[in-house]
Design a protein around this motif. Structure first.
Motif, PDB file in Angstrom:
ATOM      1  N   MET A 207     119.883 -16.115 -31.338  1.00 45.86           N
ATOM      2  CA  MET A 207     120.711 -16.628 -30.393  1.00 45.86           C
ATOM      3  C   MET A 207     119.925 -17.378 -29.224  1.00 45.86           C
ATOM      4  N   PRO A 208     120.195 -18.404 -28.674  1.00 45.38           N
ATOM      5  CA  PRO A 208     119.483 -18.862 -27.578  1.00 45.38           C
ATOM      6  C   PRO A 208     119.787 -18.054 -26.298  1.00 45.38           C
ATOM      7  N   ASP A 209     119.171 -18.114 -25.283  1.00 42.94           N
ATOM      8  CA  ASP A 209     119.094 -17.221 -23.997  1.00 42.94           C
ATOM      9  C   ASP A 209     120.763 -17.048 -23.474  1.00 42.94           C
ATOM     10  N   TYR A 210     121.319 -18.440 -23.652  1.00 44.87           N
ATOM     11  CA  TYR A 210     122.539 -18.593 -22.761  1.00 44.87           C
ATOM     12  C   TYR A 210     123.717 -17.796 -23.488  1.00 44.87           C
ATOM     13  N   LEU A 211     123.388 -17.615 -24.983  1.00 45.72           N
ATOM     14  CA  LEU A 211     124.447 -16.676 -25.694  1.00 45.72           C
ATOM     15  C   LEU A 211     124.178 -15.099 -25.642  1.00 45.72           C
ATOM     16  N   LYS A 212     122.738 -14.873 -25.597  1.00 49.49           N
ATOM     17  CA  LYS A 212     122.375 -13.450 -25.624  1.00 49.49           C
ATOM     18  C   LYS A 212     122.853 -12.975 -24.243  1.00 49.49           C
ATOM     19  N   ALA A 213     123.013 -13.759 -23.245  1.00 52.11           N
ATOM     20  CA  ALA A 213     123.333 -13.125 -21.820  1.00 52.11           C
ATOM     21  C   ALA A 213     124.979 -13.106 -21.972  1.00 52.11           C
ATOM     22  N   GLN A 214     125.529 -13.431 -22.783  1.00 57.13           N
ATOM     23  CA  GLN A 214     127.329 -13.355 -22.994  1.00 57.13           C
ATOM     24  C   GLN A 214     127.773 -12.555 -23.950  1.00 57.13           C
ATOM     25  N   THR A 215     126.661 -11.911 -24.754  1.00 58.21           N
ATOM     26  CA  THR A 215     127.041 -10.841 -25.938  1.00 58.21           C
ATOM     27  C   THR A 215     126.393  -9.468 -25.787  1.00 58.21           C
ATOM     28  N   GLN A 216     126.865  -8.774 -26.573  1.00 59.68           N
ATOM     29  CA  GLN A 216     126.427  -7.023 -26.520  1.00 59.68           C
ATOM     30  C   GLN A 216     127.027  -6.493 -27.604  1.00 59.68           C
ATOM     31  N   THR A 217     126.079  -5.812 -28.369  1.00 62.45           N
ATOM     32  CA  THR A 217     126.416  -4.933 -29.407  1.00 62.45           C
ATOM     33  C   THR A 217     126.846  -3.576 -28.912  1.00 62.45           C
ATOM     34  N   LYS A 218     128.110  -3.280 -29.657  1.00 65.34           N
ATOM     35  CA  LYS A 218     128.681  -2.265 -29.408  1.00 65.34           C
ATOM     36  C   LYS A 218     128.782  -1.280 -30.689  1.00 65.34           C
ATOM     37  N   ARG A 219     128.864   0.272 -30.272  1.00 62.48           N
ATOM     38  CA  ARG A 219     129.218   0.997 -31.141  1.00 62.48           C
ATOM     39  C   ARG A 219     130.543   1.461 -31.351  1.00 62.48           C
ATOM     40  N   LEU A 220     131.234   1.088 -32.514  1.00 59.27           N
ATOM     41  CA  LEU A 220     132.671   1.408 -32.921  1.00 59.27           C
ATOM     42  C   LEU A 220     132.742   2.633 -33.760  1.00 59.27           C
ATOM     43  N   ILE A 221     133.837   3.380 -33.428  1.00 63.89           N
ATOM     44  CA  ILE A 221     133.855   4.767 -34.227  1.00 63.89           C
ATOM     45  C   ILE A 221     135.079   4.681 -35.049  1.00 63.89           C
ATOM     46  N   LEU A 222     135.295   5.290 -36.455  1.00 65.95           N
ATOM     47  CA  LEU A 222     136.435   5.298 -37.251  1.00 65.95           C
ATOM     48  C   LEU A 222     136.619   6.666 -37.789  1.00 65.95           C
ATOM     49  N   THR A 223     137.805   7.243 -37.745  1.00 69.49           N
ATOM     50  CA  THR A 223     138.098   8.665 -38.138  1.00 69.49           C
ATOM     51  C   THR A 223     139.365   8.647 -38.916  1.00 69.49           C
ATOM     52  N   TRP A 224     139.306   9.712 -40.012  1.00 64.46           N
ATOM     53  CA  TRP A 224     140.273   9.995 -40.956  1.00 64.46           C
ATOM     54  C   TRP A 224     140.866  11.229 -40.632  1.00 64.46           C
ATOM     55  N   PHE A 225     142.173  11.622 -41.041  1.00 62.02           N
ATOM     56  CA  PHE A 225     142.690  12.873 -41.061  1.00 62.02           C
ATOM     57  C   PHE A 225     143.707  12.894 -42.613  1.00 62.02           C
ATOM     58  N   VAL A 226     143.743  14.373 -42.726  1.00 62.40           N
ATOM     59  CA  VAL A 226     144.514  14.627 -43.816  1.00 62.40           C
ATOM     60  C   VAL A 226     146.004  14.821 -43.344  1.00 62.40           C
ATOM     61  N   ALA A 227     146.819  14.426 -44.223  1.00 61.47           N
ATOM     62  CA  ALA A 227     148.385  14.535 -43.783  1.00 61.47           C
ATOM     63  C   ALA A 227     149.109  15.960 -44.364  1.00 61.47           C
ATOM     64  N   LYS A 228     149.799  16.384 -43.645  1.00 55.45           N
ATOM     65  CA  LYS A 228     150.454  17.418 -44.077  1.00 55.45           C
ATOM     66  C   LYS A 228     151.341  17.294 -45.376  1.00 55.45           C
ATOM     67  N   ASP A 229     151.888  16.147 -45.434  1.00 53.93           N
ATOM     68  CA  ASP A 229     152.747  15.706 -46.440  1.00 53.93           C
ATOM     69  C   ASP A 229     152.202  14.097 -46.748  1.00 53.93           C
ATOM     70  N   SER A 230     151.445  14.231 -47.713  1.00 57.63           N
ATOM     71  CA  SER A 230     150.867  12.793 -47.934  1.00 57.63           C
ATOM     72  C   SER A 230     151.820  11.832 -48.260  1.00 57.63           C
ATOM     73  N   ALA A 231     152.793  12.161 -49.028  1.00 60.67           N
ATOM     74  CA  ALA A 231     153.818  10.907 -49.512  1.00 60.67           C
ATOM     75  C   ALA A 231     154.369  10.341 -48.131  1.00 60.67           C
ATOM     76  N   ARG A 232     154.482  11.018 -46.880  1.00 64.22           N
ATOM     77  CA  ARG A 232     155.236  10.447 -45.833  1.00 64.22           C
ATOM     78  C   ARG A 232     154.302   9.350 -45.362  1.00 64.22           C
ATOM     79  N   PHE A 233     152.902   9.474 -45.549  1.00 65.66           N
ATOM     80  CA  PHE A 233     151.826   8.350 -45.084  1.00 65.66           C
ATOM     81  C   PHE A 233     151.444   7.470 -46.156  1.00 65.66           C
ATOM     82  N   SER A 234     152.161   7.359 -47.130  1.00 64.59           N
ATOM     83  CA  SER A 234     151.881   6.340 -48.308  1.00 64.59           C
ATOM     84  C   SER A 234     152.153   4.858 -47.721  1.00 64.59           C
TER      85      SER A 234
END
Length: 377
Positions: A207-234
């Motif tokens: 990127m040219p400098d004018y865009l570097k100044a307006q952007t930022q790399t960030k860390r995004l998290i993702l998480t998963w869980f197990v359902a007590k009754d998986s059929a209800r979360f289909s």
């Protein structure tokens, strides 16, 4: 000249731009640092939400409609099941800023929707533990996208159309010359008439400098869980959702694998300057906030994170993507900075980028996405 168009980075947007470009040109080449859909990029995490109901600039809505049609075309062309249409919920306090904003945008776009009261939700979607003033907006056109399947299908379709793909080829330099655009990698070089940069968190290198100044790399998290009754979360019983309550925000998707439910904090991520050095493990604070939120929002899930990961994403100062030439008349086109919300519209953004970079069509009404908007700030 080695081709009419090179696409740098075959992730969520690049794969779709390559596929779209291959439909209108027989001289398209894609370059990927690793392999398309690899798990260390923003494509990682198996699934993303597709929605037609949102809060934000209504100018995105035509792209959403185009994206929905193109997801269907990609499925038909490749025989892959990519978008599971299960509906979607936006949940929050009836008079709160989240629901108010979503409804304001929806009134402008005219997107199909219905408002569900707390009682409606208790009857239809009892998986959600609601507060007394909560309501939901139901989006019948929403669903869940399979990210790795989508990306690999698009790249394969592009190759079937005649596109060339170079994997394990990190691009080190991109330079406009009188002849075209010169790109280099490990002592090799190619020249193309035009180039699209779709490298996500790695795009700042080009990127040219004018865009570097307006952007930022960030860390995004993702998480998963197990359902007590998986059929209800289909997918048949549990739509994708986005929920805001006071200072807590979470989004999620049904158990497309029949076992795990994605439920993830939605907070915009934290700065991570180097996309190659993203901390993959969650902090103690992230684990605590996630499990507390899941316990309060979705009591049908076992409140222990069964799987977690983190990925780099490029954010812009105003939260809107960068879509267009770097400068007026430039042969370098950029499609990046999707700020955590690009995958659902990847086909639409890829369609625009491919057609504009190849000079086949110009799309109006996108000034709020053009890179040059930051030249005046």
């Amino acid at each position: 000249m080695d081709g009419k168009l090179a696409v740098i980075g075959l992730g969520s947007i690049g794969s779709m731009a390559l596929w779209q470009a291959s439909r209108i040109s027989g001289s398209v080449v894609g370059f990927e640092t690793a392999s398309p859909g690899h798990g260390r990029s923003a494509v990682g995490g198996d699934t993303r939400l597709f929605r037609m109901i949102f809060r934000g600039d209504p100018g995105l809505y035509p792209i959403m409609k185009r994206s929905r049609a193109l997801w269907a075309e990609l499925e038909a062309e490749t025989g892959q099941d990519i978008l599971t249409r299960c509906g979607g919920l936006s949940i929050g306090a009836a008079d709160g800023p989240y629901i108010t904003s979503v409804l304001e945008t929806t009134r402008v776009t005219g997107a199909e929707h219905s408002v569900l009261t707390r009682q409606n939700m208790a009857e239809r979607y009892p998986q959600h533990n609601l507060h007394h003033d909560d309501v939901a907006i139901f989006d019948p056109n929403a669903g869940v996208l399979r990210t790795d399947r989508a990306v690999t299908a698009a790249v394969s379709a592009a190759q079937d159309n005649g596109a060339t793909v170079h994997t394990n080829t990190p691009i080190e330099g991109i330079e406009e010359t009188p002849e075209g655009v010169l790109i280099t990698s490990a002592g090799r070089s190619w020249t193309f008439e035009n180039v699209i940069i779709t490298s996500g968190g790695w795009s700042r290198h080009f990127m040219p400098d004018y865009l570097k100044a307006q952007t930022q790399t960030k860390r995004l998290i993702l998480t998963w869980f197990v359902a007590k009754d998986s059929a209800r979360f289909s997918p048949a019983r549990f739509p994708v959702f986005s929920r805001v309550h006071q200072d807590r925000a979470m989004y999620g998707a049904p158990a497309v694998d029949g076992v795990t439910v994605k439920a993830t904090l939605d907070g915009g991520g934290r700065p991570t300057p180097d996309p190659d050095a993203v901390p993959r493990d969650l902090t103690a604070a992230e684990i605590q906030e996630t499990t507390e939120t899941v316990t309060g929002f979705l009591p049908g899930l076992n409140p222990s994170i069964i799987r977690a990961d983190a990925f780099p994403e490029l954010f812009t100062a105003d939260g809107h993507p960068l879509l267009g030439p770097l400068n007026e008349g430039s042969r370098i086109y950029i499609a990046t900075g999707f700020s955590g919300g690009g995958f659902k519209n990847a086909t639409g953004f890829g369609h625009i980028a491919a057609h504009e970079a190849l000079g086949k069509q110009h799309f109006s009404g996108l000034d709020f996405l053009r890179p040059e908007r930051f030249k005046t700030t």
